[in-house]
Design a protein around this motif. Structure first.
Motif, PDB file in Angstrom:
ATOM      1  N   GLU A 563       0.821  -1.204   0.000  1.00  0.00           N
ATOM      2  CA  GLU A 563       0.000   0.000   0.000  1.00  0.00           C
ATOM      3  C   GLU A 563       0.860   1.261   0.000  1.00  0.00           C
ATOM      4  N   GLU A 564       0.376   2.269  -0.727  1.00  0.00           N
ATOM      5  CA  GLU A 564       0.987   3.596  -0.774  1.00  0.00           C
ATOM      6  C   GLU A 564       2.474   3.528  -1.115  1.00  0.00           C
ATOM      7  N   THR A 565       2.769   2.821  -2.194  1.00  0.00           N
ATOM      8  CA  THR A 565       4.164   2.696  -2.648  1.00  0.00           C
ATOM      9  C   THR A 565       4.379   3.318  -4.027  1.00  0.00           C
ATOM     10  N   GLU A 566       3.323   3.960  -4.583  1.00  0.00           N
ATOM     11  CA  GLU A 566       3.395   4.599  -5.897  1.00  0.00           C
ATOM     12  C   GLU A 566       3.681   3.588  -7.008  1.00  0.00           C
ATOM     13  N   ILE A 567       3.378   2.324  -6.738  1.00  0.00           N
ATOM     14  CA  ILE A 567       3.499   1.300  -7.784  1.00  0.00           C
ATOM     15  C   ILE A 567       2.248   1.366  -8.649  1.00  0.00           C
ATOM     16  N   ARG A 568       2.426   1.252  -9.950  1.00  0.00           N
ATOM     17  CA  ARG A 568       1.315   1.421 -10.876  1.00  0.00           C
ATOM     18  C   ARG A 568       1.194   0.177 -11.767  1.00  0.00           C
ATOM     19  N   GLY A 569       0.153   0.181 -12.558  1.00  0.00           N
ATOM     20  CA  GLY A 569      -0.050  -0.925 -13.491  1.00  0.00           C
ATOM     21  C   GLY A 569      -0.956  -1.999 -12.912  1.00  0.00           C
ATOM     22  N   GLU A 570      -1.112  -3.059 -13.671  1.00  0.00           N
ATOM     23  CA  GLU A 570      -1.975  -4.164 -13.276  1.00  0.00           C
ATOM     24  C   GLU A 570      -1.249  -5.112 -12.326  1.00  0.00           C
TER      25      GLU A 570
END
Length: 589
Positions: A563-570
């Protein structure tokens, strides 16, 4: 001459016949006694004694039976821990050559038959962990050769004077966890060969007789969990020349802790927690070179106040056991429901590490508020291997002299108000297995030089502090790490991929820092940690796209927090390989 020789031969043959008959009769007597015992107990068809104790084989070959080589009589009977239910028959008193009787850890009940008083050769009696009730029989006093008497975990209510006063050879008496009531049995003080006196967990009242402290042979005095009152004699060590352990926790003792205690030079344990002691702690206790466990918490004690810089030389770490000890026994491994969360945390952590803590002792924090960690004399206590000051109001900095404790295995200082940086010397203690400094005001950074971290650390908990800088890649030198907890700090920079070299790692907790990981390479590195169960790296600016390679993480992974790690994508399909994953916290948009 021929008639004379014939007569002598005849006499010899008759004597041999009588001797054989006598031996056969005696063996038969022993066999009958043991058959009587077998008849008085309940055994299922698969029980070892059901078939083994049979007339088809010699008594001396039976399970639990040892015969003497000289008289071929039963010398020892050991049927401990065999799930036997029943009573002791009077015929057992016919084992006239018996030296050792051990029926412990069964379910024997009822009265102990007085016929056993005929067993005058007995040196060892162990009736522990059964259901015997009432007073300890007075006829125990007939066992003049007795050396060891163990009656633990029964329902005995009293030790009559006549039952022990004549046992001049007795070395051990243990009546732990019974229902002994009334005043302390003063006749025990007459047992001048006694080495171990264990009366833990009873209901004894009154003062400890002064005669107890005059038993020069005494090595262990264990009276924890009673209702004893009075004080300890000022000259306690005058008669206790060989005393090694004094444990009188949770009673009602009062007065001062004797200043003469440093004269008990063999002492390795002094546990007096949870009484009503007052006054100062004798400063010279620090000179007891063999002392390993010092338990003084839960009293009304004061620190040692000396003149000038002597304070720095005399104030030292005081340890106490009872705070968690009751949760470390086999019967009580679960914290009480109403216990504060920080206490529960300590119980769970301590129980987790109980495999290497000393025989059930877990040292919990001192409850007297006089202590501050500002000590230079810690170097004198080099035999210590557990230091635990959790949950106090400790302030100041951690003394670097702790690094001189070359036998230290466990260091607990969590839930305090300690500040400053962590002494680098702590990371050179090769024996250290557990270090928890969580929930303090620690600052500074961790040592990064490759010469550090050559430890045996299994558990490192530094969460909830203000430690900054980078996580050193040399931390992987502590190759036995199972848990690494650095959450709620101010770490920055990349998460070192060398953490993947911690092949025994089970829990990695790094959330709420300012950490990064270019191309999320840490997830690839951690695939080498095949025992990993918990991975918490939430609330860090990791940035990037979650790779499909997360499917290569340990199949043991149960919790994965991003959570809240600025990781994006599917979310990659590879996550389906994590067959034991129960909790997956992903990106919040």
């Amino acid at each position: 001459m021929e008639k004379a020789n014939s007569f002598i031969l005849s006499v010899i043959l008759q004597l041999l016949y009588l001797l054989v008959a006598c031996i056969a009769t005696n063996i038969s007597t022993d066999q009958s006694a043991l058959f009587a015992l077998k008849d008085k107990v309940t055994l299922n068809s698969s029980h070892p004694l059901t078939q083994n104790w049979s007339s088809q084989s010699s008594v001396c070959d039976w399970i639990g039976v040892t015969c003497g080589s000289r008289h071929h009589r039963v010398r020892a009977l050991n049927i401990s821990n065999m799930e036997i239910v029943g009573t002791i028959p009077p015929q057992l008193g016919n084992l006239s050559f018996l030296v050792s009787l051990d029926v412990s850890k069964n379910n024997f009940l009822g009265d102990i038959p007085q016929d056993l008083s005929r067993l005058r050769r007995l040196k060892v009696i162990d009736l522990g962990y059964n259901n015997f009730r009432g007073e300890i029989p007075m006829w125990f006093g007939f066992f003049s050769e007795l050396q060891i008497l163990i009656l633990d975990n029964n329902g005995f209510t009293a030790i009559p004077p006549a039952s022990i006063s004549n046992l001049s050879k007795l070395e051990t008496i243990s009546v732990r966890s019974n229902h002994l009531q009334g005043n302390f049995p003063k006749d025990i003080g007459n047992l001048q060969s006694l080495k171990e006196l264990v009366l833990i967990s009873n209901q004894l009242t009154g003062a400890i007789p002064y005669s107890i402290f005059n038993i020069s042979s005494l090595e262990t005095l264990a009276l924890t969990y009673n209702q004893l009152s009075g004080s300890l004699p000022a000259d306690i060590c005058r008669g206790l020349h060989k005393i090694k352990s004094i444990t009188i926790i949770s009673n009602q003792l009062s007065g001062h802790i004797p200043a003469s205690l440093p004269n008990c030079t063999e002492l390795y344990e002094l546990s007096l927690s949870y009484n009503n002691f007052n006054g100062i702690i004798p400063p010279d206790i620090v000179n007891l070179e063999r002392l390993v466990i010092l338990a003084l918490g839960g009293n009304n004690l004061q620190g040692t106040h000396l003149i000038g810089d002597s304070v720095q030389k005399r104030v030292f770490f005081w340890l106490t056991t009872l705070g968690m000890q009751k949760f470390t026994s086999e019967e009580h491994s679960v914290p009480a429901a109403d216990m504060p969360n920080n206490e529960k945390f300590m119980i769970v952590e301590a129980w987790k590490h109980a495999d290497f803590l000393c025989k059930g002792y877990i040292l919990s924090a001192l409850e007297d508020d006089f202590i501050a960690i500002q000590n230079n004399n810690i170097r004198n206590m080099t035999s210590l291997w557990i230091l635990n000051f959790k949950t106090n109001n400790l302030t100041g900095v951690i003394p670097k002299e702790i690094g001189n404790l070359h036998k230290l295995e466990t260091l607990y200082l969590q839930f305090n108000e300690l500040s400053g940086s962590i002494p680098e010397e702590l990371f050179n203690i090769s024996t250290l297995r557990v270090m928890s400094l969580a929930f303090n005001n620690r600052s500074g950074s961790l040592p990064s030089a490759s010469s550090y971290w050559q430890t045996n650390l299994h558990y490192l908990h530094l969460g909830n502090n203000s430690i900054d800088g980078v996580i050193p890649s040399s931390i992987s030198n502590s190759s036995n790490l199972k848990e690494l907890n650095l959450n709620h700090n101010k770490f920055s920079g990349p998460i070192p991929n060398s953490l993947g070299d911690l092949r025994q790692l089970e829990r990695l907790t790094l959330f709420e820092n300012n950490l990064s990981s270019p191309h999320l390479s840490i997830l690839t590195s951690l695939a080498n940690c095949r025992s990993l169960k918990v991975l918490e790296i939430a609330v860090n600016p990791l940035n990037g796209v979650l790779p499909d390679s997360i499917g290569n993480l340990s199949s043991s992974l149960v919790l994965f927090d991003l959570e809240e790690t600025e990781i994006r994508g599917e979310i990659p399909l590879g996550i389906g390989n994590l067959s034991n994953l129960k909790h997956f916290f992903h990106i919040r948009q």
